[in-house]
Design a protein around this motif. Structure first.
Motif, PDB file in Angstrom:
ATOM      1  N   ASN A 211      89.473  19.981  60.389  1.00 52.40           N
ATOM      2  CA  ASN A 211      90.611  20.205  59.489  1.00 52.40           C
ATOM      3  C   ASN A 211      91.312  21.541  59.703  1.00 52.40           C
ATOM      4  OD1 ASN A 211      89.092  22.137  58.101  1.00 52.40           O
ATOM      5  ND2 ASN A 211      88.996  21.001  56.190  1.00 52.40           N
ATOM      6  N   VAL A 212      90.877  22.343  60.678  1.00 52.41           N
ATOM      7  CA  VAL A 212      91.693  23.517  61.025  1.00 52.41           C
ATOM      8  C   VAL A 212      92.678  23.182  62.147  1.00 52.41           C
ATOM      9  CG1 VAL A 212      90.089  25.285  60.196  1.00 52.41           C
ATOM     10  CG2 VAL A 212      89.971  24.559  62.577  1.00 52.41           C
TER      11      VAL A 212
ATOM     12  N   ASN B  50      95.630  23.465  58.476  1.00 53.76           N
ATOM     13  CA  ASN B  50      94.746  23.279  57.314  1.00 53.76           C
ATOM     14  C   ASN B  50      95.562  23.012  56.045  1.00 53.76           C
ATOM     15  OD1 ASN B  50      92.524  24.843  55.200  1.00 53.76           O
ATOM     16  ND2 ASN B  50      91.752  23.424  56.724  1.00 53.76           N
TER      17      ASN B  50
ATOM     18  N   CYS C 239      90.569  23.404  52.674  1.00 52.97           N
ATOM     19  CA  CYS C 239      89.119  23.516  52.461  1.00 52.97           C
ATOM     20  C   CYS C 239      88.767  23.737  50.990  1.00 52.97           C
ATOM     21  CB  CYS C 239      88.552  24.676  53.269  1.00 52.97           C
ATOM     22  SG  CYS C 239      88.996  24.678  55.005  1.00 52.97           S
TER      23      CYS C 239
ATOM     24  N   CYS D 211      95.897  17.816  60.339  1.00 48.99           N
ATOM     25  CA  CYS D 211      96.017  17.334  58.970  1.00 48.99           C
ATOM     26  C   CYS D 211      96.772  16.008  59.042  1.00 48.99           C
ATOM     27  CB  CYS D 211      96.777  18.377  58.161  1.00 48.99           C
ATOM     28  SG  CYS D 211      98.035  17.756  57.083  1.00 48.99           S
TER      29      CYS D 211
ATOM     30  N   PHE E  83      96.041  29.005  60.193  1.00 49.98           N
ATOM     31  CA  PHE E  83      95.694  27.889  59.295  1.00 49.98           C
ATOM     32  C   PHE E  83      96.843  26.916  59.041  1.00 49.98           C
ATOM     33  CE2 PHE E  83      92.485  31.125  58.278  1.00 49.98           C
ATOM     34  CZ  PHE E  83      91.332  30.377  58.521  1.00 49.98           C
TER      35      PHE E  83
END
Length: 310
Positions: A191-192, A242, A297, A195, A239
């Motif tokens: 998930n970094v 993310n 996260c 998405c 990010f």
């Protein structure tokens, strides 16, 4: 039962002793230690509360549960790694690599959700910790819930056997691959780097070195009618991968990210995303720096049916 990609119910854990986690730093290149760790908790708490306020102001239902001082869980702010909640009433508990992250699993928290949601079955995969096999929830897997596909980059925290077992239990297809950062180090969580929203995906496909695996991932995304929005390594490091698509109470689609991620995006990328939802962001710089995780996260999506639904 329809699987929707996004939900308007989000679970978040308010930190009491957030900080740099020695036990996760070996596999998470995104973590950096600030000198004053007490100041880090204070700043993280301010950032957390600001993020929750932003979500609520945008009409998202946020359930906030306070972390407990004991046991010490510096990463409890990232609940999406140890639990996931599904539209059929299933709850999954996941095997975590770091011993102090295993302490984040809380039965009381799941019980609290039962006041408002229907839980049919809790499936505990944490037994795989005894075999040193890990699958850290929707960090390890990016789920296309509508098309029942789990994308996962394999790493010390994401084991193929556990991934395949999860997919078998939820009737998902697993698409696994290797992914590395610009220095060739394995990326710790899927998930970094990517998405998935209802109509789009944000992905740093440059991080997938194997050309066959890269083609498989991109073709799968295209075949499910996702517009592919590519990000660079530099944007991934800020990010920009993310993010999380969520709904608000009026069923408006929001695309949630950190201010750092938002600022990293180019105007054409923002325009592409805005076709699919309103961009919402919050400043969580201290959390990102010390924790090595970002907005996605921090949000565990609650897809469970409402308690009144029978």
């Amino acid at each position: 039962m329809t699987n929707h990609q996004s939900t308007n119910n989000i679970l978040m854990i308010r930190p009491v002793s957030f900080g740099f986690n020695e036990q996760t730093a070996g596999s998470n290149a995104f973590q950096n230690r600030d000198a004053d760790q007490q100041a880090v908790q204070d700043k993280a708490l301010t950032e957390f509360n600001g993020f929750v306020k932003t979500l609520k102001e945008n009409g998202v239902n946020v359930t906030v549960v306070d972390d407990t001082p004991q046991p010490h869980t510096p990463d409890s702010i990232f609940p999406n790694n140890w639990v996931s909640f599904h539209a059929d009433g299933q709850v999954f508990l996941y095997p975590m690599q770091a011993e102090n992250r295993r302490l984040e699993r809380r039965e009381d928290l799941i019980s609290k959700l039962e006041d408002h949601f229907k839980i049919n079955h809790v499936i505990d995969l944490s037994r795989f910790e005894d075999e040193t096999k890990f699958l850290e929830g929707t960090g390890s897997m990016v789920l296309d819930r509508e098309n029942k596909i789990a994308y996962a980059c394999l790493s010390p925290r994401t084991d193929k056997d556990v991934l395949n077992l999860f997919c078998k239990q939820v009737d998902y297809q697993a698409i696994s691959f290797d992914a590395v950062d610009e220095h060739g180090k394995a990326i710790y969580h899927t998930n970094v780097l990517m998405c998935i929203g209802s109509g789009f995906t944000v992905i740093c496909s440059d991080s997938i070195p194997n050309p066959h695996e890269k083609i498989e991932v991109l073709e799968s995304l295209r075949s499910t009618q996702k517009e592919i929005i590519e990000i660079s390594f530099e944007q991934m490091n800020r990010f920009a991968g993310n993010m999380l698509e969520v709904k608000n109470k009026t069923d408006e689609t929001l695309i949630v990210m950190s201010k750092n991620a938002y600022d990293a995006l180019h105007e054409d990328q923002k325009s592409a995303l805005q076709k699919y939802g309103k961009l919402v962001y919050a400043d969580i710089n201290t959390i990102e720096t010390n924790g090595g995780g970002s907005a996605r996260c921090m949000m565990a999506e609650v897809h469970l049916p409402a308690a009144s639904d029978h």
